[in-house]
Design a protein around this motif. Structure first.
Motif, PDB file in Angstrom:
ATOM      1  N   LEU A   8      23.559   1.133  19.180  1.00 63.08           N
ATOM      2  CA  LEU A   8      24.644   0.560  18.397  1.00 63.08           C
ATOM      3  C   LEU A   8      25.128   1.505  17.308  1.00 63.08           C
ATOM      4  N   GLN A   9      24.178   2.209  16.680  1.00 65.07           N
ATOM      5  CA  GLN A   9      24.572   3.096  15.592  1.00 65.07           C
ATOM      6  C   GLN A   9      23.581   4.244  15.520  1.00 65.07           C
ATOM      7  N   ARG A  10      24.089   5.436  15.465  1.00 66.26           N
ATOM      8  CA  ARG A  10      23.212   6.596  15.304  1.00 66.26           C
ATOM      9  C   ARG A  10      22.730   6.646  13.858  1.00 66.26           C
ATOM     10  N   GLU A  11      21.709   7.490  13.638  1.00 65.91           N
ATOM     11  CA  GLU A  11      21.236   7.632  12.264  1.00 65.91           C
ATOM     12  C   GLU A  11      22.391   8.053  11.371  1.00 65.91           C
ATOM     13  N   SER A  12      22.368   7.525  10.188  1.00 64.72           N
ATOM     14  CA  SER A  12      23.473   7.743   9.263  1.00 64.72           C
ATOM     15  C   SER A  12      23.637   9.224   8.944  1.00 64.72           C
ATOM     16  N   PRO A  13      24.831   9.772   9.136  1.00 62.47           N
ATOM     17  CA  PRO A  13      25.039  11.181   8.797  1.00 62.47           C
ATOM     18  C   PRO A  13      24.998  11.424   7.292  1.00 62.47           C
ATOM     19  N   GLN A  14      25.179  10.354   6.471  1.00 61.03           N
ATOM     20  CA  GLN A  14      25.129  10.530   5.021  1.00 61.03           C
ATOM     21  C   GLN A  14      23.702  10.539   4.488  1.00 61.03           C
ATOM     22  N   ALA A  15      22.720  10.152   5.299  1.00 60.32           N
ATOM     23  CA  ALA A  15      21.344  10.086   4.813  1.00 60.32           C
ATOM     24  C   ALA A  15      20.833  11.481   4.491  1.00 60.32           C
ATOM     25  N   MET A  16      20.096  11.586   3.412  1.00 56.57           N
ATOM     26  CA  MET A  16      19.525  12.865   3.014  1.00 56.57           C
ATOM     27  C   MET A  16      18.288  13.146   3.855  1.00 56.57           C
ATOM     28  N   TYR A  17      18.107  14.409   4.222  1.00 59.30           N
ATOM     29  CA  TYR A  17      16.931  14.805   4.976  1.00 59.30           C
ATOM     30  C   TYR A  17      16.579  16.225   4.578  1.00 59.30           C
ATOM     31  N   VAL A  35      18.513  21.171   2.653  1.00 59.63           N
ATOM     32  CA  VAL A  35      18.758  19.728   2.713  1.00 59.63           C
ATOM     33  C   VAL A  35      19.999  19.504   3.567  1.00 59.63           C
ATOM     34  N   ASN A  36      19.840  18.777   4.645  1.00 60.30           N
ATOM     35  CA  ASN A  36      20.937  18.513   5.593  1.00 60.30           C
ATOM     36  C   ASN A  36      21.642  19.803   6.002  1.00 60.30           C
ATOM     37  N   GLY A  37      20.883  20.867   6.190  1.00 65.60           N
ATOM     38  CA  GLY A  37      21.445  22.143   6.621  1.00 65.60           C
ATOM     39  C   GLY A  37      22.009  23.000   5.517  1.00 65.60           C
ATOM     40  N   ASN A  38      22.009  22.525   4.271  1.00 71.90           N
ATOM     41  CA  ASN A  38      22.545  23.281   3.134  1.00 71.90           C
ATOM     42  C   ASN A  38      21.401  23.819   2.286  1.00 71.90           C
ATOM     43  N   ARG A  39      21.504  25.093   1.910  1.00 72.73           N
ATOM     44  CA  ARG A  39      20.472  25.703   1.062  1.00 72.73           C
ATOM     45  C   ARG A  39      20.667  25.308  -0.392  1.00 72.73           C
ATOM     46  N   VAL A  40      19.548  24.979  -1.019  1.00 66.23           N
ATOM     47  CA  VAL A  40      19.547  24.640  -2.441  1.00 66.23           C
ATOM     48  C   VAL A  40      18.498  25.536  -3.084  1.00 66.23           C
ATOM     49  N   PHE A  41      18.891  26.339  -4.061  1.00 65.97           N
ATOM     50  CA  PHE A  41      17.962  27.258  -4.709  1.00 65.97           C
ATOM     51  C   PHE A  41      17.384  26.639  -5.970  1.00 65.97           C
TER      52      PHE A  41
END
Length: 184
Positions: free
Chosen positions: A50-59, A70-76
């Protein structure tokens, strides 16, 4: 004594009292079946997603001594993860964590239920007044070493909990290219 004699005689004659299987008028049957019926073997199972995992969720994908992915973005450097955003967190070590540095977690709507704090390579104690201030505002605080804090944050987000994270990169040589490797 006579009863023992009769019982011994019946015991010895038990083979002769049995009917051969071919002479029985009925065959013994199981009261339940242990194997699936033919029609059950060939049915297909269908799943409707019915619904894929939320793309807005942080991972948190990975971490190193420099920062996080975090979600494919580098954080220094140290960072604070909020339900829909990532911000730089201006602390150098666990000793720099104050009520003021946690203030962004209690100003948000919807209210954050729990903040997972990663203190580097080891689990360090936070100042009691900081923990008390968070508890008074109804926010639970979980203090862990950074690798475990990343895994806990991912788990809580996957459960759908409104959670935040305050993470300090582990200063040592600890690095993990993907948190999926930790579960293997």
């Amino acid at each position: 004594m006579a009863a023992a004699f009769v019982l011994r005689g019946l015991y010895q004659a038990r083979h002769t009292l049995r009917w051969p299987p071919a002479q029985l008028s009925w065959a013994p049957r199981r009261g339940h079946r242990l194997t699936p019926a033919d029609d059950e073997l060939y049915q297909r199972t269908r799943i409707s997603l019915l619904q894929r995992e939320s793309p807005q969720a942080m991972y948190i994908d990975s971490y190193s001594s420099r920062g996080f992915v975090v979600n494919g973005n580098r954080v220094f450097g140290p960072c604070a993860l909020l339900p829909h955003s990532v911000v730089q967190w201006n602390v150098g070590s666990h000793q720099d964590i104050t009520e003021e540095s946690f203030s962004l977690f209690w100003m948000l709507e919807p209210r954050i239920e729990i903040v997972v704090v990663g203190t580097g390579d080891w689990t360090e104690r936070l100042q009691p007044q900081v923990l008390r201030a968070m508890r008074q505002r109804g926010i639970a605080v979980e203090v862990q070493d950074t690798p475990n804090a990343c895994a806990t944050f991912n788990f809580l987000c996957h459960e759908g909990r409104v959670t935040g994270a305050a993470l300090i990169p582990p200063p040592g040589g600890a690095a993990l290219t993907s948190l999926a490797q930790a579960s293997e």
